[in-house]
Design an enzyme around this catalytic site. Structure first.
Site, PDB file in Angstrom:
ATOM      1  N   SER A 449       0.826  -1.206   0.000  1.00 54.62           N
ATOM      2  CA  SER A 449       0.000   0.000   0.000  1.00 54.62           C
ATOM      3  C   SER A 449       0.860   1.255   0.000  1.00 54.62           C
ATOM      4  O   SER A 449       1.946   1.286   0.580  1.00 54.62           O
ATOM      5  CB  SER A 449      -0.935   0.006   1.206  1.00 54.62           C
ATOM      6  OG  SER A 449      -0.202  -0.031   2.400  1.00 54.62           O
ATOM      7  N   ARG A 531      -9.898   3.025  18.940  1.00 61.73           N
ATOM      8  CA  ARG A 531      -9.942   2.414  17.625  1.00 61.73           C
ATOM      9  C   ARG A 531     -10.925   1.243  17.575  1.00 61.73           C
ATOM     10  O   ARG A 531     -10.885   0.354  18.411  1.00 61.73           O
ATOM     11  CB  ARG A 531      -8.560   1.922  17.225  1.00 61.73           C
ATOM     12  CG  ARG A 531      -8.397   1.883  15.733  1.00 61.73           C
ATOM     13  CD  ARG A 531      -7.070   1.334  15.306  1.00 61.73           C
ATOM     14  NE  ARG A 531      -7.323   0.371  14.247  1.00 61.73           N
ATOM     15  CZ  ARG A 531      -7.603   0.718  12.998  1.00 61.73           C
ATOM     16  NH1 ARG A 531      -7.646   1.981  12.643  1.00 61.73           N
ATOM     17  NH2 ARG A 531      -7.836  -0.205  12.097  1.00 61.73           N
ATOM     18  N   TRP A 577      -9.840 -12.186  10.561  1.00 59.15           N
ATOM     19  CA  TRP A 577     -10.331 -10.827  10.787  1.00 59.15           C
ATOM     20  C   TRP A 577     -11.798 -10.672  10.407  1.00 59.15           C
ATOM     21  O   TRP A 577     -12.285  -9.559  10.208  1.00 59.15           O
ATOM     22  CB  TRP A 577      -9.435  -9.811  10.067  1.00 59.15           C
ATOM     23  CG  TRP A 577      -8.073  -9.724  10.701  1.00 59.15           C
ATOM     24  CD1 TRP A 577      -7.684 -10.310  11.877  1.00 59.15           C
ATOM     25  CD2 TRP A 577      -6.913  -9.025  10.221  1.00 59.15           C
ATOM     26  NE1 TRP A 577      -6.362 -10.023  12.146  1.00 59.15           N
ATOM     27  CE2 TRP A 577      -5.867  -9.240  11.145  1.00 59.15           C
ATOM     28  CE3 TRP A 577      -6.649  -8.241   9.091  1.00 59.15           C
ATOM     29  CZ2 TRP A 577      -4.592  -8.697  10.981  1.00 59.15           C
ATOM     30  CZ3 TRP A 577      -5.375  -7.699   8.933  1.00 59.15           C
ATOM     31  CH2 TRP A 577      -4.367  -7.922   9.858  1.00 59.15           C
ATOM     32  N   HIS A 710       6.051   2.628  11.151  1.00 55.09           N
ATOM     33  CA  HIS A 710       5.228   3.262  12.184  1.00 55.09           C
ATOM     34  C   HIS A 710       5.897   4.503  12.755  1.00 55.09           C
ATOM     35  O   HIS A 710       5.273   5.306  13.413  1.00 55.09           O
ATOM     36  CB  HIS A 710       4.944   2.273  13.315  1.00 55.09           C
ATOM     37  CG  HIS A 710       4.213   1.057  12.837  1.00 55.09           C
ATOM     38  ND1 HIS A 710       2.911   1.102  12.428  1.00 55.09           N
ATOM     39  CD2 HIS A 710       4.619  -0.222  12.642  1.00 55.09           C
ATOM     40  CE1 HIS A 710       2.535  -0.099  12.030  1.00 55.09           C
ATOM     41  NE2 HIS A 710       3.558  -0.918  12.142  1.00 55.09           N
TER      42      HIS A 710
END
Ligand code: GLN
Ligand code: ZN
Length: 770
Positions: A449, A531, A577, A710
């Site tokens: 991505s 989240r 998931w 990150h």
């Protein structure tokens, strides 16, 4: 009378009120008072829901602004020095901002500091904050939040049960940092911790609380003997407290901890009777006659309506035997399921029929109560009707042609072992791929991505809202892809990606294109802090009506001479998931997904895509909680990956990606995936995790991530060269790739471009050296 209760209720609110309130507070858009008011309101509403549903006790203590394990840490005063001012550390109440800084590194007040580690709670997708422990640590009662909440609930006139993570599970989830980590014995802190738990229980008793539920899910895992003994010691000590203790276990069976657990001097025991129904009879036979048995019979980990008729039949003799001592509940806290099905509109993604098969947290309260009334033979006429309706919904689901697609079953039955085998072993494939791809030493690539810019998200929203036509949306995505390809060429990357602009989420994107999946509008589940995620619901046999990614990959490849890597989410990750059907083994469902993805691999290959990445970031988290069950899981999980990939010709290079850094214990399974190239997270472990690959003689190619995506810091060339030199000490240079740790969708181009430019430069230097 059978007592009905829950171990915990979702705290985020049906409209994610908690998320909105905490984020507004963090941004400075609202103040502490407003945040506290939202918290109070949510608690009130959730207690009221429990009471309205007919539960006999409401649960207090399951609320947290960020995480319930963190709240126990603050309750015990387990706040690392870097977060608290001296005063607060020594005496004061731990401030809410201090807790937020532990969770996120910063808060509206107080100095920023490195956040505590966060990790998945047992085998769920919920993340907790790891308690930070150190030798000689002192504890003290350092928060009165819990007691305030008890007062609130009592003021509302509720009968209260308090729920709290138990002392041993809290320690079990904790960790020492730094030098102490290796040798530190967490149990050395137990006595001090128990001292504070004792004070908490006494204070709750003073408030008039009669039942306290201590969550000890660590009991469903393999425990070293010292920990088993510690359970005896701890609960003998806690029994002195003037409250009744309900020891709750969930996410699995007690296994070899069963005798230990049944013998603990508590007043009640909660079992997960969904995951481990077989333990119920054994426990009933051995339970001392004064103890309560709470059976978690409604699935707290999934979204399906319960089979109340079957449960009624199973439990009727038990209810007769146990009488008042039988309690009913969902298997675990309802934290892990969406809040309220009633909030869910009927839509194309979730029609009335599908909706009729589901139960979210609020509905699971009703199911628990209804079952209790059925066992007590005190059903009202309305109850009878609801029971009948539940039975009909279940029968409809079982018989639905939307679930059972004969073609899928037939295809699965025809699968043979050969379908999971590539034509040649890796050596031969590598030669064919080298001829075809013609890549330099240390080839550079990315994980898939690129930045999901505001424009991309805006286009997707407009398209979903019907404001942007399909053709216009596709044109916008193509423009994004073209820009990403141009940028990669300019940077000089060797193997390109199309950038995943068209993907909202790596699982949802595929679920939306596969038969057998449904989607909710408001089915949010807390993942960590503010989240939330909205997992797809996999309800039926999986089939792929049409190619899902081919048009984007083909377009991207048409723009460049360099090889374009196709990009798929692997079967295990799609399974892991999603909320998946409970009417067949997970392995079977996973195989169906694998077959659908296998067709996508074949179509990408037919479209002349020479490399295909099949991401499996969730492979590791699927590991069962008991090590004895690992191999069984890994066998089918690995086979599903291979079944997806093995349709590819030798000359098509199969990649996989995993973003974690623990491979030691699953290295054999990783090797068995037999991906031609694996890209992994390594930058933070200084390449030491490659030892596992070296020691195993891992034969295929590896791309150890050279920088942490990150972190907002620009990775320096020298730093990446040094890391790759370390990698080269462990893995032959002709099997090494150079890439970031993970996908770049959360970053901006302003960070991505210079970072990748440095990475390409690092690869150039490496090529000169080797
Ligand atoms: N291909 C995905 C991406 O680059 C992989 C994401 C992940 O590993 N979680 O975003
Ligand atoms: Zn990743």
């Amino acid at each position: 009378m059978t007592l009905a209760h829950v171990l915990g209720y979702p705290r985020i609110g049906a409209d994610r009120e908690l998320k909105k309130a905490t984020e507004a507070y963090w941004k400075g858009e609202s103040d502490r008072e407003a945040l506290e008011a939202t918290g109070r309101e949510l608690r009130q509403r959730h207690w009221a829901a429990q009471r309205e549903a007919g539960l006999d006790l409401v649960t207090v203590g399951d609320f947290a602004f960020y995480d319930q394990v963190l709240d126990v840490s603050t309750l015990l005063g387990a706040v690392p020095d870097r977060f608290a001012a001296g005063d607060e550390l020594a005496r004061g109440e731990v401030d809410l901002d201090t807790a937020f800084r532990m969770a996120r590194g910063r808060a509206p007040s107080g100095e920023p500091a490195a956040a505590c580690e966060m990790t998945k709670y047992f085998d769920t997708n919920y993340h907790y904050l790891v308690p930070e422990l150190h030798p000689g640590q002192r504890f003290r009662l350092a928060s009165s939040r819990l007691f305030d909440e008890v007062e609130e609930a009592r003021a509302d006139g509720h009968a209260v049960k308090v729920a709290l993570t138990g002392p041993l599970t809290w320690l079990w989830l904790g960790k020492a940092r730094g030098e102490a980590a290796e040798t530190f014995d967490r149990l050395s802190l137990l006595d001090e911790v128990l001292e504070v738990y004792g004070q908490v229980l006494t204070r709750l008793a003073d408030q008039g609380v009669s039942w306290v539920q201590l969550d000890e899910p660590a009991l469903v895992q393999d425990l070293p003997p010292a920990w088993q003994q510690a359970y005896e010691r701890a609960y003998h000590r806690l029994q002195a407290a003037p409250v009744k203790l309900l020891l709750s276990t969930y996410f699995g069976g007690l296994g070899d901890n069963l005798s230990l657990t049944v013998g603990l001097p508590v007043d009640g025991l909660h079992l997960d009777a969904v995951r481990a129904p077989e333990q119920v009879e054994v426990v009933v036979d051995r339970l001392l006659p004064h103890k309560v048995l709470s059976l978690g019979v409604i699935d707290g980990r999934n979204v399906w309506r319960a089979d109340l008729a079957a449960l009624r039949e199973w439990l009727t003799p038990l209810a007769a035997r146990l009488g008042e001592r039988l309690w009913l509940a969902p298997s675990c806290s309802l934290l892990h399921v969406p809040v309220d099905l009633a909030a869910e509109p009927e839509s194309r993604e979730l029609d009335a029929e599908l909706k009729g098969w589901l139960a979210f947290a609020r509905q699971k309260l009703d199911e628990t109560v209804l079952l209790g009334r059925a066992l007590d033979a005190r059903l009202t006429a309305g109850d009878e009707a609801r029971l009948a309706e539940a039975g009909e919904a279940l029968a409809a689901r079982r018989a639905s042609p939307r679930i059972h697609r004969p073609a899928v079953a037939e295809r699965l039955a025809a699968v043979t072992a050969a379908d999971s085998e590539r034509a040649s072993p890796h050596g031969g494939r590598a030669r064919a791929q080298r001829r075809r791809l013609d890549l330099p030493l240390f080839p550079t690539t990315t994980i898939g991505s690129f930045p999901q810019t505001a424009e991309i998200r805006q286009a997707r929203r407009a398209h979903k809202a019907g404001e942007l036509s399909g053709a216009d949306y596709e044109a916008r995505m193509e423009a994004e892809i073209a820009a990403a390809v141009a940028r990669q060429e300019a940077l000089g990357l060797d193997m390109l990606v199309h950038g995943e602009a068209e993907r909202n989420d790596m699982v949802e994107y595929f679920g939306e294109r596969l038969d057998g999946f449904a989607f909710t509008r408001f089915g949010w589940v807390q993942s960590y802090g503010s989240r939330c995620v909205k997992p797809p619901i996999l309800f039926g046999d999986v089939a792929r009506p049409a190619p899902m990614t081919v048009r984007w990959s083909r377009y991207a490849q048409s723009l460049t001479e360099r090889p374009m890597k196709g990009m798929l989410t692997g079967p295990v990750t799609v399974l892991q998931w999603s909320f998946v059907r409970d009417d067949q083994p997970r392995a079977t469902t996973c195989r169906q997904i694998a077959l659908a993805l296998r067709d996508e691999v074949a179509d990408l290959e037919a479209a002349a895509i020479a490399a295909i990445q099949i991401d499996e970031p969730a492979l590791r988290e699927g590991l069962p909680l008991r090590s004895a069950e690992w191999q069984g899981y890994l066998d089918w999980a690995v086979d599903c990956f291979r079944l997806t990939a093995a349709v590819a010709d030798d000359a098509t290079q199969i990649h996989t990606h995993m973003c974690y850094s623990e491979f030691n214990d699953i290295i054999a399974a990783i090797a068995a995936l037999d991906a031609d190239v694996i890209t992994i997270e390594t930058s933070r472990s200084d390449m030491e995790l490659l030892d596992a690959f070296r020691d195993f003689d891992y034969p295929n190619e590896i791309g150890p991530g050279v920088y942490d995506i990150h972190s907002p810091n620009l990775p320096e060339v020298d730093w990446m060269v040094t890391l790759m030199d370390k990698a080269a000490e462990r893995i032959a240079v002709d099997r090494l790739w150079v890439n970031p740790d993970c996908g770049l969708k959360t970053r901006g181009w302003a960070e991505v471009e210079p970072a990748l430019a440095n990475m390409v430069e690092a690869a150039r230097i490496l090529r000169e050296r080797h």
